[in-house]
Design an enzyme around this catalytic site. Structure first.
Site, PDB file in Angstrom:
ATOM      1  N   HIS A 152     -16.295  -4.177  33.925  1.00  0.00           N
ATOM      2  CA  HIS A 152     -15.830  -5.192  32.971  1.00  0.00           C
ATOM      3  C   HIS A 152     -14.323  -5.366  33.031  1.00  0.00           C
ATOM      4  O   HIS A 152     -13.719  -5.938  32.135  1.00  0.00           O
ATOM      5  CB  HIS A 152     -16.255  -4.837  31.540  1.00  0.00           C
ATOM      6  CG  HIS A 152     -17.706  -4.478  31.428  1.00  0.00           C
ATOM      7  ND1 HIS A 152     -18.147  -3.172  31.462  1.00  0.00           N
ATOM      8  CD2 HIS A 152     -18.807  -5.259  31.333  1.00  0.00           C
ATOM      9  CE1 HIS A 152     -19.479  -3.161  31.380  1.00  0.00           C
ATOM     10  NE2 HIS A 152     -19.902  -4.412  31.302  1.00  0.00           N
TER      11      HIS A 152
HETATM   12  S1  FES Z   1     -14.803  -1.742  31.817  1.00  0.00           S
HETATM   13 FE1  FES Z   1     -16.817  -1.576  31.073  1.00  0.00          FE
HETATM   14  S2  FES Z   1     -17.503   0.291  31.911  1.00  0.00           S
HETATM   15 FE2  FES Z   1     -15.451   0.121  32.618  1.00  0.00          FE
END
Ligand code: FES
Length: 206
Positions: free
Chosen positions: A162
């Site tokens: 993410h």
């Molecule tokens: S940014 Fe979501 S698990 Fe690393």
């Protein structure tokens, strides 16, 4: 602590078997012992992991598994060490006050390491647990799978799940999905750069 648990369980066993007599003791004791004694596998899972970090060249990283979790061991260059404190204003928790590490690591500030040359930390993103990738080269904006890490990238880690970014001490940047810095486990570091992950530095013999 384990003594307390053992004694208390022994007392429980005694209480449980008093009413059943000698035959009851024999039958009750076996399942108790098998569930109480840790298996060899469980012992191995909790055992410290030894790493000879002197084998790493400056700028290299290795990954080991400790207690089922990936751990990064990095040997940092002098240039990287000199730049560690230069971007604190971009970080969510620059002093690691809201992050997890032993007290003897928290007191090392931006280095987050017993020796700034060697950084040891869990390779587990504090958002949802993905493994961040190393993106160590400063000022290289697109070194992880073509992802633009932005101008002035100081070098660190990028989580592709993410998009969380951490510096090379595992400190998370502001505005990322990850809420905390990467966790630092307890470890010891000897003068010849041998690391024992899972052993507390303060428990090391003087
Ligand atoms: S940014 Fe979501 S698990 Fe690393």
């Amino acid at each position: 602590m384990s003594d307390l648990v053992d004694h208390s369980r022994r007392r429980l066993l005694t209480v449980a078997t008093v009413g059943t007599g000698a035959i009851g003791v024999a039958f009750a004791a076996v399942p108790f012992l098998t569930s109480w004694l840790p298996s060899a596998r469980a012992k191995a899972l909790g055992a410290p992991v030894e790493v000879d970090a002197s084998k790493l060249e400056a700028g290299q990283m290795l990954k080991v598994v400790w207690r089922g979790q990936p751990v990064y061991v990095i040997r940092r260059t002098k240039a990287v060490i000199d730049g560690l404190g230069g971007h604190d204003e971009l970080l969510a928790d620059p002093k690691s006050l809201d992050s997890q590490q032993p007290a003897y690591i928290e007191s090392t500030g931006a280095a987050r390491a017993i020796n700034p040359e060697y950084w040891i930390g869990l390779a587990v993103c504090t958002h949802l647990g993905c493994s961040p990738l190393g993106a160590f080269e400063p000022n290289n904006p697109s070194q992880v799978a073509g992802t633009d890490l932005g101008p002035g990238w100081p070098g660190g880690f990028y989580c592709p799940c993410h998009g969380s970014k951490y510096d090379i001490s595992g400190r998370v940047f502001k505005g990322m999905p990850a809420p905390k810095n990467l966790t630092i486990p307890a470890y010891t570091l000897s003068a010849d750069a041998r690391v024992s992950i899972g052993v507390d530095e303060t428990a090391k013999p003087a």
